[in-house]
Design an enzyme around this catalytic site. Structure first.
Site, PDB file in Angstrom:
ATOM      1  N   GLU A   6       2.528   4.350  -4.500  1.00 46.36           N
ATOM      2  CA  GLU A   6       2.557   5.106  -5.787  1.00 46.36           C
ATOM      3  C   GLU A   6       3.930   5.711  -6.029  1.00 46.36           C
ATOM      4  O   GLU A   6       4.312   5.836  -7.199  1.00 46.36           O
ATOM      5  CB  GLU A   6       1.463   6.181  -5.770  1.00 46.36           C
ATOM      6  CG  GLU A   6       0.055   5.633  -5.753  1.00 46.36           C
ATOM      7  CD  GLU A   6      -0.324   4.972  -4.436  1.00 46.36           C
ATOM      8  OE1 GLU A   6       0.219   5.396  -3.391  1.00 46.36           O
ATOM      9  OE2 GLU A   6      -1.115   4.029  -4.457  1.00 46.36           O
TER      10      GLU A   6
ATOM     11  N   ASP B 263       0.834  -1.207   0.000  1.00 49.13           N
ATOM     12  CA  ASP B 263       0.000   0.000   0.000  1.00 49.13           C
ATOM     13  C   ASP B 263       0.869   1.257   0.000  1.00 49.13           C
ATOM     14  O   ASP B 263       2.060   1.203   0.316  1.00 49.13           O
ATOM     15  CB  ASP B 263      -0.912  -0.022   1.237  1.00 49.13           C
ATOM     16  CG  ASP B 263      -2.013   1.019   1.131  1.00 49.13           C
ATOM     17  OD1 ASP B 263      -2.312   1.468   0.016  1.00 49.13           O
ATOM     18  OD2 ASP B 263      -2.567   1.383   2.182  1.00 49.13           O
TER      19      ASP B 263
ATOM     20  N   ASP C  31      -9.474   3.120  -2.540  1.00 49.55           N
ATOM     21  CA  ASP C  31     -10.367   3.763  -1.563  1.00 49.55           C
ATOM     22  C   ASP C  31     -11.597   4.396  -2.208  1.00 49.55           C
ATOM     23  O   ASP C  31     -11.699   5.617  -2.363  1.00 49.55           O
ATOM     24  CB  ASP C  31      -9.580   4.836  -0.810  1.00 49.55           C
ATOM     25  CG  ASP C  31      -8.388   4.249  -0.068  1.00 49.55           C
ATOM     26  OD1 ASP C  31      -8.283   3.015   0.013  1.00 49.55           O
ATOM     27  OD2 ASP C  31      -7.559   5.030   0.430  1.00 49.55           O
TER      28      ASP C  31
HETATM   29  C1  GLC Z   1      -4.838   3.348   2.366  1.00 50.66           C
HETATM   30  C2  GLC Z   1      -5.393   2.063   1.741  1.00 50.66           C
HETATM   31  C3  GLC Z   1      -6.476   1.499   2.605  1.00 50.66           C
HETATM   32  C4  GLC Z   1      -5.933   1.271   4.013  1.00 50.66           C
HETATM   33  C5  GLC Z   1      -5.341   2.543   4.593  1.00 50.66           C
HETATM   34  C6  GLC Z   1      -4.627   2.304   5.914  1.00 50.66           C
HETATM   35  O1  GLC Z   1      -5.803   4.344   2.343  1.00 50.66           O
HETATM   36  O2  GLC Z   1      -5.850   2.285   0.433  1.00 50.66           O
HETATM   37  O3  GLC Z   1      -6.960   0.290   2.069  1.00 50.66           O
HETATM   38  O4  GLC Z   1      -6.965   0.820   4.832  1.00 50.66           O
HETATM   39  O5  GLC Z   1      -4.401   3.107   3.695  1.00 50.66           O
HETATM   40  O6  GLC Z   1      -3.552   1.445   5.779  1.00 50.66           O
END
Ligand code: GLC
Length: 762
Positions: free
Chosen positions: A432, A429, A508
């Protein structure tokens, strides 16, 4: 303060459903707290300073660019030609009869991170499927051997370090792909940006760009279809109005052209950029997640809930709350005192554990990963030699220079800590990569330095590649660390070739009906970009979906590769019994259906490893000429034989389905239906209309027994089977059901045969 208290506080302070900029900023402060918000403010200011101090070259698109000028010389070679112009050079190569590579210089060639296959024998132009016609001004036309003009490119123009490329689009030409988009399925009339970027915690239809941009698309028009892939990772904008207008901020202008039909073109494209890997079988089951399951006890309670409600569960995903202070490759041993024990406990119930890993590494002395990375010079640096820093969940963070092969090896080795803690899979996560910002640019300064595998470069080129290479580091690391098991990870961001290392999820989203509908186009667009293994957060990431919306989302995801519920920290409980309220039976029925379909799904995943074909396909997949199927964005094929028509609108009790030509059967039995028209089918809230092509034999798992459901006779089907993980024995069974209903099986491979029983639907 315990981890639960902020969650309660956050709920009280919840903003309106569609927040403006101010709300988003307040939201950020709310989630991060005052200290980290202050760090974000500081980081935003220093980022602006670095951009001013070390400005990245930016092409000026409003002034006229320089064209190649006149053709000066053309040299033929066995597999193409080179052409010299006054101000540019062109190289055209037929890597194969249906794979053409075009490169315009000046500009640096890409480091070929996206490319898997390099050893093309090359084909003589006369033996190729496409003829390339070069004009004296540098225009190129691509025509099939039977005279169909697939594409006509204008002479490109150079703007500083950037390239401007135009191509004519046919009347009515459709365009699909470009990675992950929250735009209509047909991108004609739209502009897309190629710059991996989180949309700030929530998005719905119309937001662009998103986390995973890939400069590849398919075009379909009256004279045929083709695929084009721009191998250029610089920031770019492609607009598909009357014509294609593509602008790349830097690099050589390199692109590949593959003639259609689309399934064949994708097969070639994934030969070039790599085929998806075979996941462990459990991955195709159901995953439950939320931000955050904050303790081992909470995880146990969730698992108990699944048992109590008689809902099958295959995996639990742990978001950042399992970490110690949001530090990668650590476990919070207060709230998760024996993670390995928890993992074994779950495994005994057939449930796997997946753990999140973020791109940013907390800059904290005494934290092993940072100390080690810092001492070894593993983190990205600014042009003045100082470590680049940005703020993410743990606070100030450094970012591994994942374009350096030694850093990739080092990073890949870090997963050992989480394997020891019992992780079965991983979740990448913020890759990017994102750095938090107060209204500024939420990525590292563009002049941040990168190794680019020894060639050197800046973040302007490396940004879009970052997540691809982070996935590669993890995948290769896991292959070394645990060679007898198949790696599995899924990633928010990526680029061309990500399918070799990771799955994806669509990030998200907001919990609204239009976003549910959008999911189908987004998944189809990813699938046509070579990235077929994806799925949404069921119910949407941000919001409080009604039980009906949750259930319809669940039903859609039942037929997508990644089948996972997930939501944000401050949302109400999202376990199926809580989110579906009175509709838990519908969830249970779909969970059971998913399990029944497992042999078919696993076979479809295996097929993707052989052909690159995505599991989810648009309705025009097999009939590009049928205009009724051309723009369908509310139904899709799952594998070779199933047509899924999910319900995507509120209150619906039935829906229209465009059926391709041929005869179709409802999956759950009933009369056959003649295709070629539009039908209205019943779709009460606990039912998803799914149709099977006549002549298909679908392997299903019915209470541990293998059943072959043949829809009409004669029928054919395939089954791939193995132990579900590892690299051991396998087998492929091909079933033939005669028109008299007799079953014949021919098998290949040594994995023991399960022996199918036939169920014939007439
Ligand atoms: C980002 C991710 C989401 C996750 C959050 C906390 O927003 O896209 O899925 O819950 O980070 O880690």
């Amino acid at each position: 303060m315990t981890k639960r208290e902020p969650a309660k506080l956050l709920r009280r302070l919840r903003p309106a459903k569609e927040p403006g900029k101010l709300h988003q900023a307040l939201d950020g402060i709310r989630v991060l707290g005052p200290r980290k918000s202050w760090q974000v403010a500081l980081s935003t200011a220093t980022h602006a300073y670095w951009d001013w101090r070390y400005p990245a070259p930016r092409p000026t698109w409003d002034a006229p660019g320089s064209t190649p000028g006149c053709l000066l010389a053309r040299d033929e070679c066995p597999d193409g030609f080179n052409a010299r112009f006054e101000r540019a050079d062109l190289e055209v190569r037929f890597l194969a009869a249906d794979l053409l590579r075009v490169t315009w210089h000046p500009g640096l060639d890409p480091v070929p991170y996206a490319i898997e296959r390099h050893d093309w024998a090359g084909t003589a132009p006369e033996a190729a499927e496409l003829a390339v016609d070069l004009s004296d001004d540098g225009a190129l036309a691509f025509t099939t051997n039977d005279g169909r003009l697939l594409r006509r490119d204008s002479p490109p123009q150079r703007h500083g370090d950037g390239w401007h490329h135009g191509a004519a689009l046919h009347d009515g030409e459709r365009v699909h792909g470009l990675g992950e988009r929250a735009l209509p399925f047909d991108l004609r009339g739209h502009s897309v940006e190629i710059w991996n970027r989180g949309p700030g915690g929530r998005y719905g239809p119309g937001v662009d760009p998103l986390y995973l941009c890939v400069p590849v698309y398919v075009g379909l028009h009256d004279e045929g279809s083709y695929l084009v892939f721009y191998e250029n990772s610089h920031r770019a904008r492609l607009s598909f109005e009357d014509d294609l207008d593509a602008r790349f901020d830097g690099g050589a202008l390199r692109y590949y052209v593959v003639p259609g039909p689309v399934p064949r073109a994708l097969e070639r494209f994934t030969e070039l950029t790599g085929r998806p890997f075979l996941p462990p079988k459990w991955v195709l089951g159901y995953h439950q997640s939320r931000w955050g399951y904050c303790s081992a006890q909470e995880v146990r309670d969730v698992v108990d809930g699944f048992e109590r409600h008689d809902l099958p569960l295959d995996a639990i995903e742990l978001d950042i709350e399992y970490m110690d202070e949001y530090r990668d490759f650590t476990v919070d041993d207060e709230d998760f005192p024996d993670m390995q024990g928890l993992s074994s406990e779950l495994e005994a119930k057939g449930i796997r554990l997946t753990m999140i890993v973020d791109a940013g590494v907390h800059r904290k002395r005494g934290y092993r990963v940072y100390d080690e990375g810092h001492a070894q010079g593993r983190f990205c640096r600014l042009p003045n030699g100082r470590e680049m820093r940005g703020v993410v969940w743990p606070g100030w963070a450094a970012f591994p220079d994942i374009t350096d092969p030694d850093t990739r090896r080092w990073w890949g080795g870090q997963y050992q800590a989480l394997l020891d803690a019992g992780a079965d899979g991983f979740w990448h996560d913020m890759n990017e990569p994102t750095t938090f910002s107060l209204g500024g640019e939420d990525w590292p300064p563009l002049m941040t330095r990168h190794a680019m595998d020894g060639r050197g470069g800046s973040h302007a080129e490396a940004h879009n590649l970052y997540a691809l290479l982070m996935a590669r580091a993890a995948f290769e690391g896991l292959r070394r660390l645990r060679p007898h098991r198949r790696p599995w990870l899924f990633s928010r961001s990526g680029w061309a070739g990500l399918q070799r290392y990771a799955w994806n999820w669509t990030g998200d989203t907001v919990s609204t009906w239009p976003t549910l509908h959008q999911t189908v186009s987004t998944v189809l667009g990813l699938s046509l970009s070579g990235l077929g293994f994806t799925g949404p957060d069921i119910g949407g990431y941000q919001g409080d979906p009604s039980p009906e919306l949750y259930v319809r989302w669940f039903e859609l995801a039942t037929f997508l590769p990644l089948f996972r519920t997930h939501c944000a920290y401050d949302n109400p409980p999202r376990e199926p019994w809580a989110a579906a309220k009175g509709l838990t039976d519908a969830v249970r029925a779909h969970l059971r259906l998913r399990r029944r379909l497992m042999p078919y799904l696993y076979t479809t995943a295996w097929q993707a490893t052989q052909t690159g074909w995505p599991p989810i396909r648009p309705l025009f997949w097999e009939d590009e000429a049928d205009q009724r199927l051309a723009r369908v964005d509310d139904a899709f094929f799952l594998g070779d034989h199933l047509l899924v028509a999910p319900v995507l609108t509120e209150g619906a009790q039935s829906r229209r389905v465009v059926l391709p030509k041929g005869t179709w059967y409802p999956l759950d039995g009933g009369e056959s239906i003649e295709g070629g028209g539009v039908i209205e089918v019943a779709a009460p809230v606990d039912h998803t209309p799914v149709f099977v092509r006549s002549g298909a034999a679908i392997p299903m798992d019915e209470d541990g027994e293998l059943k072959l459901h043949a829809y009409g006779a004669p029928a054919h089907g395939v089954l791939y089977s193995d132990a579900g993980d590892g690299y051991g024995l396998w087998r492929v069974d091909r079933f033939t059901v005669s028109d008299r209903g007799a079953l014949e099986t021919s098998g290949e491979g040594d994995y023991p045969s399960a022996g199918a029983q036939l169920h014939l639907h007439r």
